[in-house]
Design a protein around this motif. Structure first.
Motif, short mmCIF file in Angstrom:
data_model
loop_
_atom_site.label_atom_id
_atom_site.label_comp_id
_atom_site.label_asym_id
_atom_site.label_seq_id
_atom_site.Cartn_x
_atom_site.Cartn_y
_atom_site.Cartn_z
N VAL A 38 24.16 -6.43 -12.84
CA VAL A 38 24.63 -7.82 -12.68
C VAL A 38 25.07 -8.45 -14.00
O VAL A 38 26.15 -9.06 -14.05
CB VAL A 38 23.56 -8.66 -11.96
CG1 VAL A 38 23.97 -10.14 -11.93
CG2 VAL A 38 23.35 -8.15 -10.53
N PRO A 39 24.31 -8.36 -15.10
CA PRO A 39 24.85 -8.91 -16.36
C PRO A 39 26.12 -8.22 -16.83
O PRO A 39 26.99 -8.86 -17.43
CB PRO A 39 23.70 -8.72 -17.36
CG PRO A 39 22.74 -7.79 -16.73
CD PRO A 39 22.92 -7.90 -15.25
N VAL A 40 26.26 -6.94 -16.54
CA VAL A 40 27.50 -6.23 -16.86
C VAL A 40 28.63 -6.77 -15.98
O VAL A 40 29.71 -7.12 -16.47
CB VAL A 40 27.34 -4.71 -16.66
CG1 VAL A 40 28.66 -3.99 -16.93
CG2 VAL A 40 26.23 -4.15 -17.55
N GLY A 41 28.38 -6.86 -14.68
CA GLY A 41 29.39 -7.34 -13.74
C GLY A 41 29.79 -8.78 -13.99
O GLY A 41 30.95 -9.15 -13.76
N PHE A 42 28.85 -9.60 -14.44
CA PHE A 42 29.16 -11.00 -14.73
C PHE A 42 30.24 -11.10 -15.80
O PHE A 42 31.20 -11.87 -15.67
CB PHE A 42 27.89 -11.72 -15.19
CG PHE A 42 28.09 -13.18 -15.52
CD1 PHE A 42 28.13 -14.13 -14.51
CD2 PHE A 42 28.26 -13.60 -16.83
CE1 PHE A 42 28.33 -15.48 -14.81
CE2 PHE A 42 28.45 -14.93 -17.14
CZ PHE A 42 28.49 -15.88 -16.12
N GLU A 43 30.11 -10.31 -16.87
CA GLU A 43 31.12 -10.32 -17.93
C GLU A 43 32.45 -9.75 -17.45
O GLU A 43 33.51 -10.27 -17.80
CB GLU A 43 30.61 -9.55 -19.15
CG GLU A 43 29.35 -10.12 -19.78
CD GLU A 43 29.52 -11.55 -20.26
OE1 GLU A 43 30.64 -11.90 -20.72
OE2 GLU A 43 28.55 -12.32 -20.19
N ARG A 46 34.22 -12.40 -15.35
CA ARG A 46 34.75 -13.49 -16.18
C ARG A 46 36.05 -13.06 -16.86
O ARG A 46 37.01 -13.83 -16.94
CB ARG A 46 33.73 -13.90 -17.24
CG ARG A 46 32.50 -14.59 -16.69
CD ARG A 46 31.60 -15.05 -17.82
NE ARG A 46 32.14 -16.25 -18.44
CZ ARG A 46 31.85 -16.64 -19.68
NH1 ARG A 46 31.08 -15.90 -20.43
NH2 ARG A 46 32.36 -17.75 -20.17
N ILE A 47 36.08 -11.83 -17.36
CA ILE A 47 37.29 -11.35 -18.05
C ILE A 47 38.44 -11.17 -17.06
O ILE A 47 39.60 -11.48 -17.38
CB ILE A 47 36.98 -10.03 -18.79
CG1 ILE A 47 36.10 -10.33 -20.01
CG2 ILE A 47 38.25 -9.31 -19.22
CD1 ILE A 47 35.59 -9.10 -20.72
N LEU A 48 38.14 -10.70 -15.87
CA LEU A 48 39.18 -10.52 -14.86
C LEU A 48 39.54 -11.83 -14.15
O LEU A 48 40.59 -11.91 -13.51
CB LEU A 48 38.74 -9.48 -13.82
CG LEU A 48 38.50 -8.06 -14.32
CD1 LEU A 48 38.04 -7.17 -13.16
CD2 LEU A 48 39.75 -7.48 -14.96
N GLY A 49 38.65 -12.81 -14.23
CA GLY A 49 38.89 -14.08 -13.53
C GLY A 49 38.79 -13.96 -12.03
O GLY A 49 39.59 -14.54 -11.29
N VAL A 50 37.77 -13.20 -11.57
CA VAL A 50 37.62 -12.93 -10.14
C VAL A 50 36.16 -13.19 -9.72
O VAL A 50 35.28 -13.30 -10.57
CB VAL A 50 38.02 -11.47 -9.80
CG1 VAL A 50 39.46 -11.22 -10.22
CG2 VAL A 50 37.08 -10.47 -10.44
N PRO A 51 35.91 -13.28 -8.41
CA PRO A 51 34.54 -13.54 -7.95
C PRO A 51 33.59 -12.38 -8.22
O PRO A 51 34.01 -11.22 -8.33
CB PRO A 51 34.71 -13.74 -6.43
CG PRO A 51 36.16 -14.02 -6.21
CD PRO A 51 36.88 -13.29 -7.30
N LEU A 52 32.30 -12.71 -8.30
CA LEU A 52 31.23 -11.74 -8.48
C LEU A 52 30.25 -11.86 -7.32
O LEU A 52 29.90 -12.96 -6.90
CB LEU A 52 30.49 -12.00 -9.79
CG LEU A 52 29.18 -11.22 -10.01
CD1 LEU A 52 29.47 -9.74 -10.26
CD2 LEU A 52 28.38 -11.82 -11.18
N ASP A 53 29.80 -10.72 -6.81
CA ASP A 53 28.74 -10.70 -5.81
C ASP A 53 27.88 -9.47 -6.08
O ASP A 53 28.21 -8.64 -6.93
CB ASP A 53 29.33 -10.66 -4.39
CG ASP A 53 28.33 -11.14 -3.33
OD1 ASP A 53 27.17 -11.45 -3.68
OD2 ASP A 53 28.70 -11.18 -2.14
N VAL A 54 26.77 -9.37 -5.37
CA VAL A 54 25.92 -8.18 -5.50
C VAL A 54 26.14 -7.26 -4.31
O VAL A 54 26.50 -7.69 -3.22
CB VAL A 54 24.42 -8.54 -5.58
CG1 VAL A 54 24.08 -9.17 -6.90
CG2 VAL A 54 24.00 -9.42 -4.42
N ALA A 212 28.13 -17.61 -11.58
CA ALA A 212 29.41 -17.03 -11.14
C ALA A 212 29.99 -17.81 -9.97
O ALA A 212 31.20 -18.04 -9.90
CB ALA A 212 29.21 -15.57 -10.76
N ALA A 213 29.13 -18.23 -9.05
CA ALA A 213 29.60 -19.01 -7.89
C ALA A 213 30.17 -20.35 -8.35
O ALA A 213 31.19 -20.83 -7.81
CB ALA A 213 28.46 -19.21 -6.90
#
Length: 223
Positions: A38-43, A46-54, A212-213
């Protein structure tokens, strides 16, 4: 190779590589494997400018040696077994079934905890980036990938900051694209390539998903 400082540093390095491959925005979605992904995916998100989920996955630990994965389960009832481990240790089906039942309950509990009432992100027809903090045997990521296929994404990209060379190569046959920032050899464990590999907590996962949300729709962050 140079070690990553922590999962944030690793996520930024991975995000830069993925932006070269995928661009940003559009109908992209980042799904991170909790907890360390999750901390990897969060970054990355943010860089891609797209949503994050688990995307929920649970390791099936070998009886008496829980740190050794005999397989994994994922959302959607998918179970992937590490056949070589099961055969070598002679693990009975009853032990596998008991572990799967236990981890299925824990998977449901954590999914409820992490989402805090937010519905799962739409997957069908989207390009999904499936992220973890590293690939060793790949059993957890393999379970996630196969479960995710059932939701009919347009494309699945597996992304990790570091992975065993042979495991990353195997995923090139299963995913639509694979980005492993570093594939060092010899490879012993994911954690050896991080200066700080402190275990990610449930509270950290909840905080990052909530952030992220809130930030969804914001402009991509410059790498």
């Amino acid at each position: 190779m140079q070690m990553f400082r922590d999962r944030v540093d690793a996520g930024r390095a991975l995000g830069q590589r993925l932006r070269v491959l995928l661009g940003g925005g559009g109908d992209l979605l980042v799904l991170a494997l909790p907890r360390g992904g999750v901390p990897v995916g969060f970054e990355v998100a943010r860089i891609l400018g797209v949503p994050l989920d688990v995307f929920m996955v649970r390791k099936l630990g070998t009886p008496g040696h829980e740190e050794l994965a005999m397989g994994a389960i994922a959302t959607g009832g998918v179970t992937v077994l590490n056949g070589s481990v099961v055969r070598r240790l002679g693990i009975p089906q009853s032990a596998i079934a008991a572990a799967a039942e236990r981890e299925t309950r824990e998977l449901a509990r954590r999914e409820h905890l992490f989402r805090e009432g937010r519905p799962p992100a739409r997957v069908e027809g989207r390009t999904v980036v499936l992220v973890d903090d590293g690939l060793a045997t790949g059993s957890t990521m393999r379970a996630a990938l196969r479960a995710l296929r059932q939701q009919k994404p347009a494309r699945i990209v597996v992304g990790v900051p570091v992975g065993a060379p042979e495991t990353c190569a195997e995923f090139e046959r299963e995913a639509d694209a694979v980005v492993c920032v570093h594939t060092p050899a010899p490879f012993y464990a994911v954690g050896q390539w991080f200066e700080d590999f402190t275990q990610t907590t449930d509270d950290e996962v909840r905080e990052l998903l909530a952030r992220a949300a809130q930030e969804e729709g914001a402009a991509p962050v410059a790498p």
